[in-house]
Design an enzyme around this catalytic site. Structure first.
Site, PDB file in Angstrom:
ATOM      1  N   THR A  29       0.867  -1.182   0.000  1.00  0.00           N
ATOM      2  CA  THR A  29       0.000   0.000   0.000  1.00  0.00           C
ATOM      3  C   THR A  29       0.903   1.231   0.000  1.00  0.00           C
ATOM      4  OG1 THR A  29      -1.663  -1.234   1.247  1.00  0.00           O
ATOM      5  CG2 THR A  29      -1.901   1.162   1.152  1.00  0.00           C
ATOM      6  N   LYS A 140       3.961  -9.098   3.926  1.00  0.00           N
ATOM      7  CA  LYS A 140       2.666  -8.443   3.687  1.00  0.00           C
ATOM      8  C   LYS A 140       1.887  -9.360   2.739  1.00  0.00           C
ATOM      9  CE  LYS A 140       0.508  -4.280   4.205  1.00  0.00           C
ATOM     10  NZ  LYS A 140       0.733  -2.982   4.790  1.00  0.00           N
ATOM     11  N   GLU A 173       2.203  -5.228  17.453  1.00  0.00           N
ATOM     12  CA  GLU A 173       1.983  -4.114  16.518  1.00  0.00           C
ATOM     13  C   GLU A 173       0.553  -3.621  16.622  1.00  0.00           C
ATOM     14  OE1 GLU A 173       2.909  -5.952  12.801  1.00  0.00           O
ATOM     15  OE2 GLU A 173       1.123  -7.228  12.800  1.00  0.00           O
TER      16      GLU A 173
END
Length: 271
Positions: A29, A140, A173
């Site tokens: 992204t 990812k 996270e």
């Protein structure tokens, strides 16, 4: 929404695509400003590492050229690059040979409230835990169901992000960001060798800290250490750095180290 598939304008994808069937692929992204992708080298490096670990055939130069052309057309906003293993018949075994499919989606930049960066955010304590899988840790990859379940836990806009821990209770996270602690002028961030995503902004913060001579420790973090931190902040490639000011009634100040790094990152993203 601007959309390309394999370099051509398109709005459809094959129902045989393994990204749909198995989450067999990766994504990035990317913030786009004035027709240019931000942090491009870091995004491409992570994509290449992910492709190598998944044994996914990928022409990185072609991906870069396609991405640059797409961002030039998009102008401003967010480009989402999805790379799947491509089409395959039923069954988990990857097709041999396989032909990767490249998808680019362009959208307007999210309108994050300025107060998040200025005054800090509140964290929601997510009950959903991150499973430990070293083979996928840091990537990812396309399977984001843990994050989907975690984000579904709250609807109150007072919370800008959620805190995620692993199955052993270690602090890892945010749902869509990485987490840093400041203690005695040093930085601490989670070891992501078991789970979590190695964010490109996390990598940039680590590099900037090294350049400034700030000591950084990458290791396991307990909840007690989180609560004992002097400062806490989140980072993400789209918004830069957000200070964290509250979690379940525990407050942190927006401290000087957070502000210093925030200013550097903002200048980098705006350049």
């Amino acid at each position: 929404m601007l959309s390309w598939v394999d370099g051509q304008p398109a709005t459809q994808l094959s129902i045989l695509d393994r990204g749909l069937a198995y989450g067999d692929g990766l994504f990035e992204t990317i913030a786009v400003q004035r027709g240019q992708p931000r942090l491009l080298a870091r995004h491409l490096a992570r994509l290449q590492q992910g492709a190598q670990r998944l044994s996914l055939s990928l022409d990185l130069q072609a991906v870069q050229a396609e991405l640059l052309a797409f961002c030039a057309e998009l102008g401003e906003g967010v480009a989402k690059l999805i790379v799947t293993r491509g089409e395959g018949l039923r069954g988990y075994a990857p097709p041999q040979p396989s032909r990767a499919c490249r998808v680019l989606l362009g959208n307007p930049a999210p309108a994050y409230p300025a107060v998040h960066a200025e005054q800090g955010v509140r964290l929601f304590p997510c009950a959903t835990r991150l499973a430990e899988q070293p083979l996928l840790a840091g990537l990812k990859h396309l399977n984001r169901l843990e994050q989907v379940l975690a984000r579904a836990e709250w609807q109150d806009p007072v919370y800008a992000e959620g805190l995620m821990c692993d199955s052993s209770g270690r602090v890892i996270e945010g749902v869509y960001s990485n987490l840093f602690l400041c203690r005695d002028g040093q930085l601490l961030t989670a070891d992501l060798s078991r789970c979590g995503v190695t964010g490109v902004m996390r990598a940039e913060v680590l590099a900037q800290a090294e350049a400034l001579g700030i000591a950084v420790h990458i290791r396991d973090i307990s909840r007690a250490e989180l609560l004992a931190a002097d400062e806490v902040f989140l980072c993400n490639s789209l918004y830069g750095i957000w200070p964290v000011r509250e979690l379940q009634g525990h407050d942190w100040p927006v401290g000087p180290l957070t502000r210093k790094l925030q200013a550097i990152i903002r200048s980098l993203l705006d350049s």
